[in-house]
Design a protein around this motif. Structure first.
Motif, PDB file in Angstrom:
ATOM      1  N   HIS A 171       0.836  -1.206   0.000  1.00  9.96           N
ATOM      2  CA  HIS A 171       0.000   0.000   0.000  1.00  9.96           C
ATOM      3  C   HIS A 171       0.871   1.257   0.000  1.00  9.96           C
ATOM      4  O   HIS A 171       1.866   1.324   0.737  1.00  9.96           O
ATOM      5  CB  HIS A 171      -0.894  -0.007   1.243  1.00  9.96           C
ATOM      6  CG  HIS A 171      -2.035   0.953   1.161  1.00  9.96           C
ATOM      7  ND1 HIS A 171      -1.882   2.299   1.410  1.00  9.96           N
ATOM      8  CD2 HIS A 171      -3.333   0.761   0.834  1.00  9.96           C
ATOM      9  CE1 HIS A 171      -3.053   2.895   1.255  1.00  9.96           C
ATOM     10  NE2 HIS A 171      -3.943   1.984   0.904  1.00  9.96           N
ATOM     11  N   PRO A 172       0.502   2.254  -0.804  1.00 11.89           N
ATOM     12  CA  PRO A 172       1.292   3.493  -0.824  1.00 11.89           C
ATOM     13  C   PRO A 172       1.494   4.116   0.559  1.00 11.89           C
ATOM     14  O   PRO A 172       2.568   4.648   0.857  1.00 11.89           O
ATOM     15  CB  PRO A 172       0.475   4.419  -1.733  1.00 11.89           C
ATOM     16  CG  PRO A 172      -0.218   3.476  -2.664  1.00 11.89           C
ATOM     17  CD  PRO A 172      -0.556   2.269  -1.828  1.00 11.89           C
ATOM     18  N   CYS A 211      -9.849   6.763  -7.511  1.00 12.87           N
ATOM     19  CA  CYS A 211      -9.600   6.793  -6.061  1.00 12.87           C
ATOM     20  C   CYS A 211     -10.461   7.843  -5.354  1.00 12.87           C
ATOM     21  O   CYS A 211     -10.723   7.740  -4.158  1.00 12.87           O
ATOM     22  CB  CYS A 211      -8.135   7.086  -5.776  1.00 12.87           C
ATOM     23  SG  CYS A 211      -7.000   5.964  -6.608  1.00 12.87           S
ATOM     24  N   HIS A 264      -6.736   9.282  -0.573  1.00 14.06           N
ATOM     25  CA  HIS A 264      -6.476   9.859  -1.895  1.00 14.06           C
ATOM     26  C   HIS A 264      -5.997  11.314  -1.847  1.00 14.06           C
ATOM     27  O   HIS A 264      -5.311  11.769  -2.752  1.00 14.06           O
ATOM     28  CB  HIS A 264      -7.686   9.698  -2.830  1.00 14.06           C
ATOM     29  CG  HIS A 264      -8.721  10.777  -2.738  1.00 14.06           C
ATOM     30  ND1 HIS A 264      -9.910  10.626  -2.067  1.00 14.06           N
ATOM     31  CD2 HIS A 264      -8.747  12.046  -3.219  1.00 14.06           C
ATOM     32  CE1 HIS A 264     -10.627  11.719  -2.156  1.00 14.06           C
ATOM     33  NE2 HIS A 264      -9.936  12.618  -2.841  1.00 14.06           N
ATOM     34  N   CYS A 306      -2.210  10.720  -1.372  1.00  7.76           N
ATOM     35  CA  CYS A 306      -1.519   9.637  -2.069  1.00  7.76           C
ATOM     36  C   CYS A 306      -0.795  10.161  -3.314  1.00  7.76           C
ATOM     37  O   CYS A 306      -1.422  10.785  -4.177  1.00  7.76           O
ATOM     38  CB  CYS A 306      -2.520   8.563  -2.460  1.00  7.76           C
ATOM     39  SG  CYS A 306      -1.745   7.196  -3.333  1.00  7.76           S
ATOM     40  N   CYS A 327     -11.203   6.469  -1.709  1.00  7.86           N
ATOM     41  CA  CYS A 327     -10.111   6.032  -0.840  1.00  7.86           C
ATOM     42  C   CYS A 327      -9.786   7.163   0.128  1.00  7.86           C
ATOM     43  O   CYS A 327      -9.511   8.293  -0.301  1.00  7.86           O
ATOM     44  CB  CYS A 327      -8.888   5.678  -1.679  1.00  7.86           C
ATOM     45  SG  CYS A 327      -7.459   5.280  -0.650  1.00  7.86           S
ATOM     46  N   HIS A 387      -6.712   0.312  -5.077  1.00 15.28           N
ATOM     47  CA  HIS A 387      -7.146  -0.046  -6.428  1.00 15.28           C
ATOM     48  C   HIS A 387      -5.980  -0.461  -7.321  1.00 15.28           C
ATOM     49  O   HIS A 387      -6.171  -1.187  -8.286  1.00 15.28           O
ATOM     50  CB  HIS A 387      -7.834   1.165  -7.095  1.00 15.28           C
ATOM     51  CG  HIS A 387      -9.114   1.554  -6.426  1.00 15.28           C
ATOM     52  ND1 HIS A 387     -10.100   0.651  -6.125  1.00 15.28           N
ATOM     53  CD2 HIS A 387      -9.567   2.774  -6.002  1.00 15.28           C
ATOM     54  CE1 HIS A 387     -11.115   1.282  -5.541  1.00 15.28           C
ATOM     55  NE2 HIS A 387     -10.805   2.570  -5.458  1.00 15.28           N
ATOM     56  N   LEU A 388      -4.794   0.017  -7.030  1.00 21.56           N
ATOM     57  CA  LEU A 388      -3.682  -0.188  -7.960  1.00 21.56           C
ATOM     58  C   LEU A 388      -2.788  -1.381  -7.618  1.00 21.56           C
ATOM     59  O   LEU A 388      -1.805  -1.629  -8.295  1.00 21.56           O
ATOM     60  CB  LEU A 388      -2.820   1.087  -8.037  1.00 21.56           C
ATOM     61  CG  LEU A 388      -3.556   2.364  -8.452  1.00 21.56           C
ATOM     62  CD1 LEU A 388      -2.554   3.500  -8.669  1.00 21.56           C
ATOM     63  CD2 LEU A 388      -4.384   2.159  -9.712  1.00 21.56           C
ATOM     64  N   PRO A 429     -11.699   1.523  -1.955  1.00 18.99           N
ATOM     65  CA  PRO A 429     -11.010   0.249  -2.214  1.00 18.99           C
ATOM     66  C   PRO A 429     -11.276  -0.736  -1.088  1.00 18.99           C
ATOM     67  O   PRO A 429     -11.143  -0.398   0.085  1.00 18.99           O
ATOM     68  CB  PRO A 429      -9.528   0.655  -2.266  1.00 18.99           C
ATOM     69  CG  PRO A 429      -9.446   1.908  -1.458  1.00 18.99           C
ATOM     70  CD  PRO A 429     -10.786   2.580  -1.502  1.00 18.99           C
ATOM     71  N   VAL A 439       0.168   8.634  -5.879  1.00 23.73           N
ATOM     72  CA  VAL A 439      -0.145   7.932  -7.132  1.00 23.73           C
ATOM     73  C   VAL A 439      -1.649   7.796  -7.353  1.00 23.73           C
ATOM     74  O   VAL A 439      -2.099   6.953  -8.133  1.00 23.73           O
ATOM     75  CB  VAL A 439       0.530   6.534  -7.165  1.00 23.73           C
ATOM     76  CG1 VAL A 439       2.032   6.662  -7.256  1.00 23.73           C
ATOM     77  CG2 VAL A 439       0.130   5.695  -5.936  1.00 23.73           C
ATOM     78  N   ALA A 440      -2.429   8.625  -6.675  1.00 21.41           N
ATOM     79  CA  ALA A 440      -3.891   8.517  -6.792  1.00 21.41           C
ATOM     80  C   ALA A 440      -4.334   8.757  -8.231  1.00 21.41           C
ATOM     81  O   ALA A 440      -3.755   9.571  -8.956  1.00 21.41           O
ATOM     82  CB  ALA A 440      -4.555   9.524  -5.868  1.00 21.41           C
TER      83      ALA A 440
HETATM   84 FE1  SF4 Z   1      -3.592   5.709  -3.518  1.00 18.99          FE
HETATM   85 FE2  SF4 Z   1      -5.765   5.147  -4.956  1.00 18.99          FE
HETATM   86 FE3  SF4 Z   1      -4.431   3.188  -3.791  1.00 18.99          FE
HETATM   87 FE4  SF4 Z   1      -5.863   4.891  -2.336  1.00 18.99          FE
HETATM   88  S1  SF4 Z   1      -6.649   3.442  -3.840  1.00 18.99           S
HETATM   89  S2  SF4 Z   1      -3.827   4.184  -1.899  1.00 18.99           S
HETATM   90  S3  SF4 Z   1      -5.528   6.793  -3.446  1.00 18.99           S
HETATM   91  S4  SF4 Z   1      -3.682   4.535  -5.413  1.00 18.99           S
END
Ligand code: SF4
Length: 320
Positions: free
Chosen positions: A227-228, A280, A270, A273, A267, A298-299, A285, A275-276
């Motif tokens: 997770h980011p 998001c 977001h 984040c 999210c 999601h990623l 998610p 990389v959103a």
């Molecule tokens: Fe980042 Fe989107 Fe993953 Fe949330 S769902 S952690 S905003 S990339």
């Protein structure tokens, strides 16, 4: 002025096996202490369940809860405020035995209190003293003795070293590790100290703004965070090796953690984040099982791979 209901914690599900340590980590305001207080029933959750060895204790009355009280104990962050200054150490440590009727006589209670004090590295005679006559580290040992005197199956340790001088933090942490190994209780270890997590935990759960964003074995979370937010959190933890510390790129998150009274839609991470994507902002998610553990992003793919925010510049994406 009207405030909406605050869901300090939402949809968090944790399972701790006997003899294992689950670390719950996250910034202050993430809701991790609320989870700990729900587990020991100091707070009643508005939804969800707390099960102890298979028994649902979520909505038991005070009286019905009593047999289960001995099963779960808590050590709080600050022993100065969690110990009653008017009581002697012996009365403090013996209180659970008295309240739960776990000793048949005063003599038995005194013996068990003395045993518990020795177990945490204090002399039996300390029972005659008062909390203000002791150092911070000794007081936290008293808290641990009180928590363990009833032989609980589960210990919730809520930031047990963060109010202590740095010089005594390691010894209290070592004590907890030794006791957990010798006595075999399960432990929910709530902390923001990631080096302590690496030392003590078998499993790690990461919370952000009241939700669980990642959970897995210590090795998986520390070596391959998916997770980011977990990646950002770990990038800020100091490393013992100065060369590795210099080489590591720290992820700087933009902005403060949002208010739990008005969490962002989609999210919750977001707004910070790096990389959103558009999705998001609107779609929550779900926590999914991957090859590395569980993650809510999601990623992240089913094999646990996903964006590496340590390669990204922080890009604020607005307030949702
Ligand atoms: Fe980042 Fe989107 Fe993953 Fe949330 S769902 S952690 S905003 S990339």
């Amino acid at each position: 002025m009207h405030f909406g209901p605050v869901r300090a914690v939402d949809g968090v599900s944790l399972r701790i096996e006997r003899g294992r340590v689950l670390a719950l980590v996250g910034e202050s305001g993430s809701g991790k202490s609320t989870v700990g207080r729900c587990v020991v029933r100091l707070l009643a959750p508005t939804s969800g369940t707390v099960r102890l060895a298979g028994t649902d204790v979520t909505h038991l009355s005070r009286r019905a809860l009593r047999p289960h009280r001995r099963e779960v104990s808590i050590v709080f962050q600050d022993p100065a405020s969690s110990l009653d200054p008017r009581l002697s150490v012996g009365d403090i440590v013996g209180e659970p035995l008295r309240l739960l009727g776990l000793a048949s006589s005063r003599r038995e209670r005194e013996t068990r209190v003395g045993d518990a004090l020795e177990q945490v590295g204090l002399r039996r005679q300390v029972a005659q003293r008062y909390p203000h006559e002791m150092s911070g580290g000794q007081r936290q040992r008293v808290s641990i003795a009180r928590a363990l005197v009833s032989s609980p199956r589960l210990l919730v340790a809520d930031e047990p070293t963060s109010a202590l001088d740095v010089s005594v933090q390691a010894s209290v942490l070592n004590l907890l590790a030794d006791l957990q190994r010798d006595l075999g209780f399960a432990c929910l270890f709530i902390t923001h100290d990631l080096s302590a997590v690496e030392y003590l935990a078998d499993e790690v759960a990461v919370m952000y703004l009241g939700t669980l964003v990642e959970q897995g074995s210590r090795e998986a979370v520390f070596d391959s965070p998916s997770h980011p937010y977990t990646q950002a959190l770990l990038s800020a933890a100091p490393l013992a090796n100065p060369r590795e510390q210099r080489a590591r790129r720290r992820v700087l998150l933009s902005g403060e953690i949002p208010s739990p009274t008005a969490p962002p839609p989609g999210c919750r991470f977001h707004t910070r984040c790096p990389v959103a994507v558009e999705r998001c902002r609107t779609e929550v998610p779900l926590l999914r099982t991957t090859a590395l553990g569980q993650v809510a992003c999601h990623l992240v793919a089913d094999d646990g791979s996903g964006p590496d925010v340590r390669q990204q510049q922080p890009v604020p994406v607005g307030e949702g």
